[in-house]
Design a protein around this motif. Sequence first.
Motif, PDB file in Angstrom:
ATOM      1  N   ASP A 151      11.524  -6.136  -4.888  1.00 52.33           N
ATOM      2  CA  ASP A 151      12.707  -5.429  -4.444  1.00 52.33           C
ATOM      3  C   ASP A 151      13.921  -6.277  -4.791  1.00 52.33           C
ATOM      4  O   ASP A 151      13.998  -7.444  -4.383  1.00 52.33           O
ATOM      5  CB  ASP A 151      12.596  -5.207  -2.929  1.00 52.33           C
ATOM      6  CG  ASP A 151      13.891  -4.717  -2.347  1.00 52.33           C
ATOM      7  OD1 ASP A 151      14.456  -3.774  -2.913  1.00 52.33           O
ATOM      8  OD2 ASP A 151      14.353  -5.297  -1.343  1.00 52.33           O
TER       9      ASP A 151
ATOM     10  N   ASN B  30       7.774  -5.230  -3.551  1.00 53.19           N
ATOM     11  CA  ASN B  30       8.085  -3.826  -3.301  1.00 53.19           C
ATOM     12  C   ASN B  30       6.812  -3.067  -2.961  1.00 53.19           C
ATOM     13  O   ASN B  30       5.734  -3.641  -2.847  1.00 53.19           O
ATOM     14  CB  ASN B  30       8.816  -3.210  -4.484  1.00 53.19           C
ATOM     15  CG  ASN B  30       7.951  -3.141  -5.730  1.00 53.19           C
ATOM     16  OD1 ASN B  30       6.730  -3.348  -5.662  1.00 53.19           O
ATOM     17  ND2 ASN B  30       8.562  -2.861  -6.847  1.00 53.19           N
ATOM     18  N   ARG B  31       6.949  -1.777  -2.829  1.00 49.85           N
ATOM     19  CA  ARG B  31       5.841  -0.914  -2.423  1.00 49.85           C
ATOM     20  C   ARG B  31       4.607  -1.075  -3.314  1.00 49.85           C
ATOM     21  O   ARG B  31       3.478  -1.095  -2.839  1.00 49.85           O
ATOM     22  CB  ARG B  31       6.360   0.535  -2.507  1.00 49.85           C
ATOM     23  CG  ARG B  31       5.382   1.617  -2.170  1.00 49.85           C
ATOM     24  CD  ARG B  31       6.011   2.951  -2.549  1.00 49.85           C
ATOM     25  NE  ARG B  31       7.183   3.239  -1.720  1.00 49.85           N
ATOM     26  CZ  ARG B  31       7.109   3.837  -0.536  1.00 49.85           C
ATOM     27  NH1 ARG B  31       5.947   4.189  -0.056  1.00 49.85           N
ATOM     28  NH2 ARG B  31       8.191   4.079   0.156  1.00 49.85           N
ATOM     29  N   TYR B  32       4.846  -1.217  -4.655  1.00 52.42           N
ATOM     30  CA  TYR B  32       3.707  -1.248  -5.585  1.00 52.42           C
ATOM     31  C   TYR B  32       2.888  -2.521  -5.428  1.00 52.42           C
ATOM     32  O   TYR B  32       1.661  -2.492  -5.370  1.00 52.42           O
ATOM     33  CB  TYR B  32       4.198  -1.077  -7.024  1.00 52.42           C
ATOM     34  CG  TYR B  32       4.973   0.183  -7.158  1.00 52.42           C
ATOM     35  CD1 TYR B  32       4.316   1.410  -7.075  1.00 52.42           C
ATOM     36  CD2 TYR B  32       6.364   0.170  -7.276  1.00 52.42           C
ATOM     37  CE1 TYR B  32       5.029   2.595  -7.127  1.00 52.42           C
ATOM     38  CE2 TYR B  32       7.082   1.346  -7.328  1.00 52.42           C
ATOM     39  CZ  TYR B  32       6.411   2.559  -7.255  1.00 52.42           C
ATOM     40  OH  TYR B  32       7.112   3.719  -7.282  1.00 52.42           O
TER      41      TYR B  32
ATOM     42  N   GLN C 230       0.984  -2.364  -2.193  1.00 50.14           N
ATOM     43  CA  GLN C 230      -0.234  -1.544  -2.207  1.00 50.14           C
ATOM     44  C   GLN C 230      -1.365  -2.252  -2.940  1.00 50.14           C
ATOM     45  O   GLN C 230      -2.524  -2.179  -2.545  1.00 50.14           O
ATOM     46  CB  GLN C 230       0.061  -0.191  -2.840  1.00 50.14           C
ATOM     47  CG  GLN C 230       0.935   0.643  -1.918  1.00 50.14           C
ATOM     48  CD  GLN C 230       1.153   2.049  -2.420  1.00 50.14           C
ATOM     49  OE1 GLN C 230       0.729   2.392  -3.514  1.00 50.14           O
ATOM     50  NE2 GLN C 230       1.828   2.856  -1.626  1.00 50.14           N
TER      51      GLN C 230
ATOM     52  N   HIS D 179       4.338  -1.091  10.098  1.00 50.56           N
ATOM     53  CA  HIS D 179       5.388  -0.318   9.420  1.00 50.56           C
ATOM     54  C   HIS D 179       6.659  -0.442  10.265  1.00 50.56           C
ATOM     55  O   HIS D 179       6.700   0.007  11.403  1.00 50.56           O
ATOM     56  CB  HIS D 179       4.952   1.145   9.302  1.00 50.56           C
ATOM     57  CG  HIS D 179       5.889   1.973   8.482  1.00 50.56           C
ATOM     58  ND1 HIS D 179       5.456   2.788   7.469  1.00 50.56           N
ATOM     59  CD2 HIS D 179       7.234   2.096   8.508  1.00 50.56           C
ATOM     60  CE1 HIS D 179       6.508   3.378   6.909  1.00 50.56           C
ATOM     61  NE2 HIS D 179       7.594   2.982   7.532  1.00 50.56           N
TER      62      HIS D 179
ATOM     63  N   ARG E 144       9.428  -4.665   1.170  1.00 55.03           N
ATOM     64  CA  ARG E 144      10.403  -3.620   1.510  1.00 55.03           C
ATOM     65  C   ARG E 144       9.949  -2.371   0.775  1.00 55.03           C
ATOM     66  O   ARG E 144       9.772  -2.393  -0.445  1.00 55.03           O
ATOM     67  CB  ARG E 144      11.799  -4.024   1.048  1.00 55.03           C
ATOM     68  CG  ARG E 144      12.841  -2.963   1.336  1.00 55.03           C
ATOM     69  CD  ARG E 144      14.235  -3.509   1.102  1.00 55.03           C
ATOM     70  NE  ARG E 144      15.248  -2.491   1.279  1.00 55.03           N
ATOM     71  CZ  ARG E 144      16.144  -2.174   0.349  1.00 55.03           C
ATOM     72  NH1 ARG E 144      16.157  -2.796  -0.811  1.00 55.03           N
ATOM     73  NH2 ARG E 144      17.040  -1.244   0.591  1.00 55.03           N
ATOM     74  N   ILE E 145       9.744  -1.305   1.515  1.00 54.17           N
ATOM     75  CA  ILE E 145       9.175  -0.128   0.872  1.00 54.17           C
ATOM     76  C   ILE E 145      10.168   1.024   0.779  1.00 54.17           C
ATOM     77  O   ILE E 145       9.866   2.080   0.253  1.00 54.17           O
ATOM     78  CB  ILE E 145       7.894   0.350   1.594  1.00 54.17           C
ATOM     79  CG1 ILE E 145       8.166   0.519   3.083  1.00 54.17           C
ATOM     80  CG2 ILE E 145       6.755  -0.610   1.360  1.00 54.17           C
ATOM     81  CD1 ILE E 145       7.067   1.261   3.798  1.00 54.17           C
TER      82      ILE E 145
ATOM     83  N   THR F 168       7.273  -3.300   5.462  1.00 59.91           N
ATOM     84  CA  THR F 168       5.901  -3.273   5.915  1.00 59.91           C
ATOM     85  C   THR F 168       5.342  -4.685   5.858  1.00 59.91           C
ATOM     86  O   THR F 168       5.754  -5.489   5.024  1.00 59.91           O
ATOM     87  CB  THR F 168       5.085  -2.240   5.105  1.00 59.91           C
ATOM     88  OG1 THR F 168       3.776  -2.249   5.564  1.00 59.91           O
ATOM     89  CG2 THR F 168       5.117  -2.505   3.642  1.00 59.91           C
TER      90      THR F 168
ATOM     91  N   ILE G 259      -1.861   3.291   5.614  1.00 57.49           N
ATOM     92  CA  ILE G 259      -0.405   3.379   5.447  1.00 57.49           C
ATOM     93  C   ILE G 259       0.131   4.560   6.250  1.00 57.49           C
ATOM     94  O   ILE G 259       1.110   4.449   6.987  1.00 57.49           O
ATOM     95  CB  ILE G 259      -0.031   3.510   3.949  1.00 57.49           C
ATOM     96  CG1 ILE G 259      -0.409   2.224   3.208  1.00 57.49           C
ATOM     97  CG2 ILE G 259       1.446   3.830   3.780  1.00 57.49           C
ATOM     98  CD1 ILE G 259      -0.194   2.274   1.711  1.00 57.49           C
TER      99      ILE G 259
ATOM    100  N   ASP H 175       2.617   4.678   9.701  1.00 57.28           N
ATOM    101  CA  ASP H 175       3.841   5.470   9.686  1.00 57.28           C
ATOM    102  C   ASP H 175       3.882   6.414  10.894  1.00 57.28           C
ATOM    103  O   ASP H 175       4.901   6.538  11.579  1.00 57.28           O
ATOM    104  CB  ASP H 175       3.873   6.256   8.363  1.00 57.28           C
ATOM    105  CG  ASP H 175       5.183   6.977   8.175  1.00 57.28           C
ATOM    106  OD1 ASP H 175       6.213   6.420   8.599  1.00 57.28           O
ATOM    107  OD2 ASP H 175       5.182   8.091   7.623  1.00 57.28           O
TER     108      ASP H 175
END
Length: 558
Positions: free
Chosen positions: A116, A123-125, A128, A149, A202-203, A209, A265, A269
């Motif tokens: 990020d 980042n999100r990728y 994951q 989250h 940071r997503i 997260t 995930i 949330d």
Amino acid sequence: MNTVPHFIVQISTDGTLLDFIGCRDSNVVLIPDIILGRPISDVMPSLALPIMDFAQQALPAGEIRKFESDFRYSINDCSYEVKLFVSGPDKILAIVHDITGKEADALQTGSHAYQDSLTNLPNRYLFQDRLKNAIAHAARKQRLIALLHIDLDNFKRVNETLGYDAGDRLLCSVADRCMTSLRKTDTVTRFITEDTESLMARIGGDEFTILLTEITKVQDAALVCKRIISLLSEPFIIERKEVFITASIGISVYPSDSDDMTSLIKHADIAMNQAKKQGKNTFQYYSESMNTSTLERFSIENKLRKALERNEFMLFYQPQIDISTGRVIGVEALIRWLQPDLVLVKPGQFIPVTEETGLIVPIGEWVLRTACAQNKTWQSEGIEPFNMTVNISGIQFQQDTFIEMVAQSLYDSGLDPSYLKLELTESCLTKHSENSIKKMNLLKGMGIQISIDDFGTGYSSLNYLKRFPVEILKIDRSFICDIATNPDDQAIVRAIIALAHNLNITVIAEGVETKKQLGLLRGYGCDGAQGYLICPPINPVSLTQFIKERMFATSSKM
Ligand code: C2E
Ligand code: MG
Ligand code: MG
């Protein structure tokens, strides 16, 4: 970019090196002739254990299957990515990739695909990817993972009041503080040999997260959440101003909540949203029951989306009488949902969902159009005209096109605006008040009266009664139900009536169920009444019948 040592070996399930298939890096000294037939622990001591450990789980004795998976392994400052393939009943192919320094290189060479750019967090990728590995690892080692989250509360307000730069700075500071909570994992056991470690990412805008791979019991996640909440409670200094921010955190735990990445995930949330509902600035574990209610909600939501086009809604009407004469002065339109299985659903069960999803806008328009058209029909059938009261949800009222929609509904039905009353709740008036006053004045100008529903249950700001062009006030049922026995309720009702009359506002009592209640209200000078004593909400055909009988009864009394 560095060359990445990369070698491929074939190992039997008992750990003997069967074949050395290739090596792309000259620094790795492996001489196939010498090592073949020797235990892998001699050849690659650092990797033998994790590989064998994994491989043996991958292939239960006697079973032949093709298996492909991968994991990361760190030892002494080196990181390896290991891909394993089961290539026969007793053979494993291991492709070992030395990835030491690879991620750092990727960042340095400007590859931001996994980072990020604002906070420099993964980042999100990347997150994951790590989560997937962590799950695989936890599965092998039978360990727990917790996923947090984090969503900042009312972050939009910071952007709106202090500007986006300040908002960005706040996000970075929040990230720093949360990272602190991870570093000081004093109460949490660390497994230094783990191939994955706690990680924060940071997503999205104000969403972060955290992956906790070091927990030994489910409760450990709560400790981290408490620490984050407490760290955030200190003010941030942004542009020499003190800024306060809180966060809502949802927790899902592997394997108890789910064993797959997507559900973990999703569950974190859902739990986060639950934390928001509980008033924010708190954390919440995901629980199965929470999921059931979410599923129920989704199912209602899906059904509701189709209900309008399938004509499943209908309006019931409940008469309102003038207390002193007993004449019907109007009716309130109350929506019902007749589901295909003929279950009649009351608004309390679905209106909140329509409000959360925005479906209330088209549904509310249907209600208004149907109610106006019905009143016009009654008038053209020769029934003495009476008022039609329609409930308006706050969300509907806030729509920019609301006034236009009302005007169009009146125009299309041909109903005289003086026979239409719109019922708003108190909360709808206290929010967005300047704009609300403007809209209400427009409605008044059109000849429509505004009624305040459920008076006494909301903010009950007496101030708005003066500021808003309100003409009718409905005393909530909760004050009426015990009025015969409770002197406090009697005092409140009398005071509301007196106050309203002083401001030239008509008062209608809701939920009148007994003659005693009606008698008291008459004594207090209440103008109108609505309730089961007079008539419950009924369908249009029954209402026509009711009005005709009532008109006959009241006129013959006179
Ligand atoms: P509300 O506007 O305060 O409507 C009065 C509610 O009290 C109705 O419930 C009515 O059936 C019930 N009621 C009337 N007399 C008595 C009585 O003597 N005793 C008792 N115990 N209850 C009585 P209903 O129809 O279930 O509606 C509930 C709420 O749903 C309404 O409260 C209103 O806020 C909302 N609602 C109903 N129709 C619509 C609609 O078309 N649009 C919107 N936005 N909200 C609606
Ligand atoms: Mg109402
Ligand atoms: Mg009400």
